[in-house]
Every structure is written in C-alpha cells, then in structure tokens.
Design a protein around this motif. Sequence first.
Motif, PDB file in Angstrom:
ATOM      1  N   TRP A  71       5.489  64.019  74.009  1.00 31.13           N
ATOM      2  CA  TRP A  71       5.916  65.169  73.211  1.00 31.13           C
ATOM      3  C   TRP A  71       7.298  65.634  73.630  1.00 31.13           C
ATOM      4  CZ3 TRP A  71       5.397  69.167  69.727  1.00 31.13           C
ATOM      5  CH2 TRP A  71       6.026  70.371  70.050  1.00 31.13           C
ATOM      6  N   THR A  72       7.508  65.815  74.927  1.00 29.98           N
ATOM      7  CA  THR A  72       8.804  66.270  75.424  1.00 29.98           C
ATOM      8  C   THR A  72       9.904  65.275  75.061  1.00 29.98           C
ATOM      9  OG1 THR A  72       7.751  67.468  77.252  1.00 29.98           O
ATOM     10  CG2 THR A  72      10.088  66.954  77.496  1.00 29.98           C
ATOM     11  N   THR A  73       9.591  63.992  75.123  1.00 30.54           N
ATOM     12  CA  THR A  73      10.565  62.973  74.740  1.00 30.54           C
ATOM     13  C   THR A  73      10.932  63.096  73.265  1.00 30.54           C
ATOM     14  OG1 THR A  73       9.761  61.448  76.435  1.00 30.54           O
ATOM     15  CG2 THR A  73      10.983  60.488  74.592  1.00 30.54           C
ATOM     16  N   ALA A  74       9.920  63.165  72.410  1.00 35.33           N
ATOM     17  CA  ALA A  74      10.185  63.274  70.971  1.00 35.33           C
ATOM     18  C   ALA A  74      10.899  64.577  70.649  1.00 35.33           C
ATOM     19  CB  ALA A  74       8.878  63.177  70.188  1.00 35.33           C
ATOM     20  N   ALA A  75      10.460  65.676  71.274  1.00 32.31           N
ATOM     21  CA  ALA A  75      11.107  66.967  71.028  1.00 32.31           C
ATOM     22  C   ALA A  75      12.553  66.943  71.510  1.00 32.31           C
ATOM     23  CB  ALA A  75      10.332  68.081  71.734  1.00 32.31           C
ATOM     24  N   SER A  76      12.830  66.208  72.575  1.00 30.48           N
ATOM     25  CA  SER A  76      14.202  66.092  73.079  1.00 30.48           C
ATOM     26  C   SER A  76      15.083  65.329  72.101  1.00 30.48           C
ATOM     27  CB  SER A  76      14.206  65.385  74.439  1.00 30.48           C
ATOM     28  OG  SER A  76      13.513  66.140  75.415  1.00 30.48           O
ATOM     29  N   LEU A  77      14.529  64.300  71.477  1.00 28.00           N
ATOM     30  CA  LEU A  77      15.320  63.495  70.549  1.00 28.00           C
ATOM     31  C   LEU A  77      15.648  64.251  69.260  1.00 28.00           C
ATOM     32  CD1 LEU A  77      13.689  59.957  70.904  1.00 28.00           C
ATOM     33  CD2 LEU A  77      15.744  60.849  72.020  1.00 28.00           C
ATOM     34  N   VAL A  78      14.799  65.226  68.893  1.00 32.37           N
ATOM     35  CA  VAL A  78      15.075  65.971  67.663  1.00 32.37           C
ATOM     36  C   VAL A  78      15.852  67.262  67.909  1.00 32.37           C
ATOM     37  CG1 VAL A  78      12.999  65.046  66.571  1.00 32.37           C
ATOM     38  CG2 VAL A  78      12.906  67.302  67.630  1.00 32.37           C
ATOM     39  N   SER A  79      16.001  67.659  69.173  1.00 37.18           N
ATOM     40  CA  SER A  79      16.631  68.961  69.417  1.00 37.18           C
ATOM     41  C   SER A  79      17.837  68.919  70.350  1.00 37.18           C
ATOM     42  CB  SER A  79      15.595  69.944  69.986  1.00 37.18           C
ATOM     43  OG  SER A  79      15.083  69.491  71.228  1.00 37.18           O
ATOM     44  N   THR A  80      18.157  67.743  70.924  1.00 35.49           N
ATOM     45  CA  THR A  80      19.327  67.644  71.795  1.00 35.49           C
ATOM     46  C   THR A  80      20.102  66.377  71.445  1.00 35.49           C
ATOM     47  OG1 THR A  80      18.460  66.265  73.601  1.00 35.49           O
ATOM     48  CG2 THR A  80      17.891  68.609  73.652  1.00 35.49           C
ATOM     49  N   ASP A  81      21.341  66.322  71.917  1.00 35.91           N
ATOM     50  CA  ASP A  81      22.137  65.104  71.755  1.00 35.91           C
ATOM     51  C   ASP A  81      22.488  64.511  73.117  1.00 35.91           C
ATOM     52  OD1 ASP A  81      23.894  66.963  72.706  1.00 35.91           O
ATOM     53  OD2 ASP A  81      25.345  66.802  71.062  1.00 35.91           O
ATOM     54  N   VAL A  82      21.636  64.776  74.096  1.00 33.83           N
ATOM     55  CA  VAL A  82      21.881  64.347  75.465  1.00 33.83           C
ATOM     56  C   VAL A  82      21.609  62.857  75.652  1.00 33.83           C
ATOM     57  CG1 VAL A  82      21.099  64.628  77.862  1.00 33.83           C
ATOM     58  CG2 VAL A  82      21.408  66.639  76.401  1.00 33.83           C
ATOM     59  N   TYR A  83      20.627  62.321  74.918  1.00 29.21           N
ATOM     60  CA  TYR A  83      20.104  61.002  75.228  1.00 29.21           C
ATOM     61  C   TYR A  83      20.558  59.949  74.223  1.00 29.21           C
ATOM     62  CZ  TYR A  83      17.138  64.174  77.867  1.00 29.21           C
ATOM     63  OH  TYR A  83      16.694  65.164  78.695  1.00 29.21           O
ATOM     64  N   ALA A  84      20.793  58.751  74.770  1.00 26.67           N
ATOM     65  CA  ALA A  84      21.174  57.624  73.915  1.00 26.67           C
ATOM     66  C   ALA A  84      19.952  56.932  73.312  1.00 26.67           C
ATOM     67  CB  ALA A  84      21.984  56.610  74.722  1.00 26.67           C
ATOM     68  N   CYS A  85      18.768  57.135  73.904  1.00 28.80           N
ATOM     69  CA  CYS A  85      17.535  56.542  73.376  1.00 28.80           C
ATOM     70  C   CYS A  85      16.348  57.194  74.067  1.00 28.80           C
ATOM     71  CB  CYS A  85      17.520  55.028  73.574  1.00 28.80           C
ATOM     72  SG  CYS A  85      17.560  54.490  75.301  1.00 28.80           S
TER      73      CYS A  85
END
Length: 666
Positions: A519-533
């Motif tokens: 959940w935290t991973t998916a929520a991070s991908l939709v709400s931040t631009d920190v990660y490349a994948c």
Amino acid sequence: MATTTAGYGSWPSPVDAALAAAHDGRPEYLGAVGDELWWTAPRPEEGGRRALVRRRADGTEESLLPAPWNVRSRVVEYGGQPWAAAVRPASGPLAVFCHFPDQRLYAYEPDALGAEPRPLTPVSAVGGGLRWVDPVIHPDRGEVWCVLEEFTGPAPTDVRRVLAAVPLDGSAAEDRTAVRELSDGRHRFVTGPRLSPDGRRAAWIAWDHPRMPWDGTEVQLAEVTPDGTFREAGTVAGGTAESIPQVDWDAAGRLLFVSDRTGWWNLYRAEVDADGGLAAPEALCPRAEEFGGPLWKIGLRWFTSLENGLIAVVHGRGTTTLGILDPERRALVDAGGTRTEWASTLAAHGTRVVGVAAGPHRSYELVELDTRTGRSRVVGAAHTDAVDPAYLPEPRIRTFTGPGGREIHAQIYPPHHPELGGPEGELPPYVIWAHGGPTGHAPLVLDLEIAYFTSRGIGVAEVNYGGSTGYGREYRERLREQWGVVDVEDCAAVAAALAAEGTADPARLAVRGGSAGGWTTAASLVSTDVYACGTIIYPILDLRGWATDETHDFESQYLHGLIGPLDEVPARYKERSPIEHVDRVTAPFLLLQGLDDVICPPAQAERFLARTAGRGVPHAYLAFEGEGHGFRRADTMVRALEAELALYVRTFGIERQDVPDLEYRT
C-alpha cells in the motif's frame, strides 16, 4: 577493501535468489516438552509447509511429521500457536497440532510404533469452516483447551470465536456437539485460556471491533469449577485505550500481564483476591521501553516465568534483547551479545530459558540462557554461513528528520562487496523498503534478500515510519487516520535525505513493500515524484473495497483507526486509495500477487492493472497459484526476487546479463 570498480548494480554475487529463498522464514512457536525443545520451522523447498521440529535431549534435531503435514493455524488468518504437547513418562509425549489444509486438530504420539496422526475435531462446510489455535493439553481432564474460530456463513465476517475444550479421545472428530464451549462468545476475539497454578481460575485476553489488539484489549478472569466450566467471567484489566498483548500467572498465583497504560508496553503483576478481584497492578520494571508488541498472532509470548521465580522478558526500544527480571528486587539483567532481535516466543526449562534470536550477521536460531551462570549457547536451528560473510551488508541505524521535525527511524544497508566498489563520481541506486502491518517494524537482522541487492551494488533502506512498533504508543499513534500520509512522507523523507547527503543517486531511487508496505509503495507512486520505479507486493489498493467485503474479519475494521470511520469520512477513502489515482502513476512498477490471498485479494490488483492498461506506463504483473498472503514456496520467492532485480536493472540502466526478462505491459 574493494580492489576493483564496476557500476553499481552490476556486481557479480554469490547470493542468488535460490539461496535467499532457501533461508527465508524463521523458527516459531517454541516450547519445552520435558527435556526436549519443539518448534515449527519453514520448509520453502517443500511447498512452503511448516514442519514441527523436535530437538531431543542429546541435541539431535528431527521433523516429527513428514510432508505434507503442515503445522499452521489460520485463525484470524495470521494464525498463532499451532501445537501443544504433554509429557507422559511411560509412553512418550502426546502432541496436538493444527494441520493447515483442513484446519483440524490432530493428536499424535511420535514415540508409538506405527502411530499416525488422528483427528480430534470435525470438518465444517460452512464458510471457512472450523479453525483452532493456542492449544493447551490438560491430561487430567482428558481435554485440550484452545480458541475455536467458527464460520457461521459464507462471508469473511460471518464468524464467532470462543474458548473451547476438545476431547482427547477423538469423540469430537465427527461430532461438533462433543466440543465443549468454555466462554460465551460475547467478545469478537479471544486468546487461549491460561490456568492458574491451583486450577481455580482461567485468564485470557479479549477485544472487539473496531479495535485492533494494539488499540485496546481486556483481561478476562473466570472461576473454573470442578467439572471444568467457566463461571462469572469478567474484565479485570485493560480497556478501549489500553493494549494488553499477553497474560499469564506466576507460581504464587499472581496475574502477570503486559500493558501499555503508560505509553510503553511494560510488565505488571497483580494479586487476585478470593472473589476474583484484582488488586492494583504493580509495574515490575517501569521503563520507556517495550516489553511486548502487536498481537498479530494468537499466543505470542514476550515473557515467561522460571521455576526460580525469575521472569524472562523480551524488551527494548527499536531493537530487542532477552533479559532476566528479578520481580522482588526489580532488577533486570540482559543476556548481552550481538543479537538485536528476539522473537515473541519463549520457553522456560527449569532455570534456563530458550528464545529465537537473530542479529545483523546471524539468522534466527534457538538460543538458551542459563540463569544460574549467565551463559548462553545456541541449541537449535543453528546459523550456518550460507555465503562468505564478506558479502553481507553492514547496517547502520539512523534517525532522520521528517515533516514538522518528527523523528523517523531506519536501518540503512549500503552496497557492499569484498572486491568491488563503485566508479568515482557515481552514486548507488537505493531501494526504500516499507514494512508490512502497518503496525509492525523492520527488525535489524540478517536478511539474504537484502544481501541479494547490496552485494550487487544496490543499497537498501528499511524505514520504520511513523506508526511502527518498538518506539512507544505515541510513535505508533502517528498513523491514526494518517495512513497513506505519514508512512508515505516518512519513506520519502528518508529517500530524499539519502540523496541530499550524497549516499544515494537521486535519479535511481525505488520503493518496495508487501501487504501494508505494498500500500505504501503504491500510495508513494501516486502521490510523490521521488521514485524512479516501485515493487508492489500483495498490496491493499482500494480502501473502500477493503473496508467492506474484500478482506478477512480480523482486519475488516482496521481502517477505522488508520483512515477513520467509513460512514464519517467517505471522501478520505477515495482520496487516499491508489486505485482512484492510477492516472498519477508515471514510474514503471512490478506487481506481485498470490492468487489464494484472502487478506489482500487479487481482485484489487486486477482492477488496478485494468485501470493502468493503455496509459503508457511500463509495468509487469506476476501472479502465483497456491500462494496466499506472504510467499512461502521456494520457486515463487526465486521468481519474485529475480523479477524485482530485473525491474531495477531496466529502470536504472544497469548492465547485467544474468537477469530473466520481464514481460512488460504499457
């Protein structure tokens, strides 16, 4: 010292996926049976079953039951203590265990010639059937007392739980009415009853929706009549805002329990009067440390009494250790050593205590402490170096600063290889690991999955974000109604800090996690631009679905505290759900899912993928037959780990020729 340089992520490593899979899991549910030690152990190479292991007095270890016997309970889906044994000097031990496929209780006499397990409980075709956990054998009564989880309909929440007495003679094997119920079923959740030394009283823990056991539980106390019935059960400790995860008795008949009434799980003792009332509890070792933890499984043990009056306790702040507490002097002496995590399972054997412990350089093993001499030794499941220790990472415990100046605890595992280093001027990629739960923590222990990445030149940062256990109730409560906010912010803050200080390459950051970490991973991908994948593993993706009928009973109202009551804040459920914001995902991702998962069902993953299709974002999906919540089979773990590496190789531009191809969708 490194003698050669090569691009981060491209390093050769002896830590392959098969090696990591073979060492996945740990010993659990430890118990002393006479002069022997018994426990359950993972068998990834045998379809992921749990074996019941016996260590004889001469030190030899053997599995009591061959495959496919699988000693594991499904009560509250996460299970708990699945076996019990009684010593019988004339004929060898009698074991009672729960078999995972059918969830029946079986009796087994391992020393009887030609003996086979015989069923003690019946099968029910209603819903999830009948399930059992936390057994205790009472030979004098001819019964085993335990928790019964009984489904009353087809829905996951059509369920009741009671304390029950199962006849040892097998008379209930085909007859549900032969099971004697000990409690009245008024509480939604219960742990197994603990009988006082004089046999006159039983104590157990109970709680109800919408509370989770780390929110608030109650200690129940009942009189046990000569015929074995429970009378006048009532609450004697705990409440809606006090979490008690374990209760037991000392030799003098005083109640021992762990409570977080001060904001920390500490150990208490209380006298029980003739009428069953409880005197004011006294703290035996008041400290700003945890002497307990979250009750995810039924029957966990953070303390146990020894015959000399001392109490063995697992305690600590962040990391844990084994201590020996003198309750009269209020003196606590720790075992010492380099182990940084002691599991919530302890067994007392005379003046000795045995636990399951690990450290940054040793996997979980059975460790015995002799309280007379203060000496400890490994007595079971001994660690062996699966690979040259020079390839293992050296973790660093760090505290970072998050939004509003709040502390964030993490363990950092830099890339490490005995012969290789990165080129001058190149920063390594890092993967942020978000643990599951979310009410849990990432232990500081040797993990070959982490070594799989660090030995190849990819760093790992395990984040114990706000809401994690091990740091007191206030830290745990940071996630109240803030799930998808605080956890995401804390992981991003650690990633940003590593990049800002020059530890990690800001363009090559990834996030990964399973279950709540998914959940935290998916929520991070939709709400931040920190990660490349990102790597999303058996995740929660749709809060509304999960809050209604798409998960099991135990966690069906978990979101009441993590998000807020659905009927009061419905918009929050939509705003926080990753599935509602697929259009915001721009980074490639890998989604891994067990098709038999009833906790985070594949339906959510499939809906997420359907909404992702055609948006031009590269992604891969691997679904595994026969896997539930948490992968257990060696072949599954190998495929999943190699696929995760393949995602990073492709996204970070790493040159490797030994990574299987991923079939990407867009």
